[in-house]
Design an enzyme around this catalytic site. Sequence first.
Site: not given
Ligand code: 8YV
Length: 328
Positions: A290, A243, A272
């Site tokens: 992402h 993140r 983002e």
């Molecule tokens: C997802 C992500 O695409 O799962 C996670 O925490 O960061 C991502 O890879 C995204 O969160 C889907 O909500």
Amino acid sequence: MPNRKPRIIVTRKLPDVIETRMMELFDARLNLDDRPFTQADLIQAVKSCDVLVPTVTDRIDAAILSQAAPEMKLIASFGTGVDHIDLASARARGITVTNTPGVLTEDTADMAMALLLAVPRRLTEGERVLREGGWQGWSPSWMLGRRIWGKRLGIIGMGRIGQALARRARAFGLSIHYHNRNRVHESIERELEATYWESLDQMLARMDIVSVNCPHTPATYHLLSARRLALLQPHAYVINTSRGEVIDENALTRMLVKGQIAGAGLDVFEHEPAVNPKLLNLKNTVLLPHMGSATIEGRIDMGEKVIINIKTFVDGHTPPDRVIAGLL
Ligand code: 8YV
């Protein structure tokens, strides 16, 4: 749960096979044109559903949760990270939250490894020169990057994804170092030949490449602060597939601009989809939108997990991926 099919609202377009199954099992309202929900849309949704299926692009804060209908008892998030949900408010309102861990581990570790290779070996930079017609032919002194083999990788967050990255990195000849809230089991340390650093500061000062693989929580917000980033050696690279909020993006950008570290591979950003514009002009960065878990297989697996979590919850059982249980 009421004696009818649960009303679920899904905020983004999911794979067809998942949506079809959701329509069979639930009274599902889908988002076929994939237009992101506004705050007003989210409020409308929580007022009228039993289960909300949000993604990382939906900020489910206290203001939204305060509008939730009494029937809304589950947020079955599509994704592993839950930092977009105000968990304390959800718990206090008796709303259970689930996520989709495990199924995107290998894909995300692949992306971290890809960035780890791409930045020191200048992959996207070379590709750009070639496409723009700037390649004058081979030269022994041109486009030189840094060797991967034999370098020290410091992994921040040795959970599933951190370990999956460590396995890959070992095959590329990197030595594995890590910092984690808790030391991992010695069998894992042995398998990965991983060195534990209790002090993140001390680890940072000695690594060639640092990869962020911990979740974003109040405790990890700006874990890589300006002060900590300054501990890195000038030849160090930073990789982040977790993140954006874990790194002080402005401080990182300043250091990259000044050449105080060698480069960065970023799949995630602090605000983002906004990206610090200064990053865009830097050659020593590889920037991705992402995409860590963006595989067809991964998205289907995530959708299946969401379905199982909803189904077990509405059947009165503990969902397998429960992050928090509603208090009421
Ligand atoms: C997802 C992500 O695409 O799962 C996670 O925490 O960061 C991502 O890879 C995204 O969160 C889907 O909500």
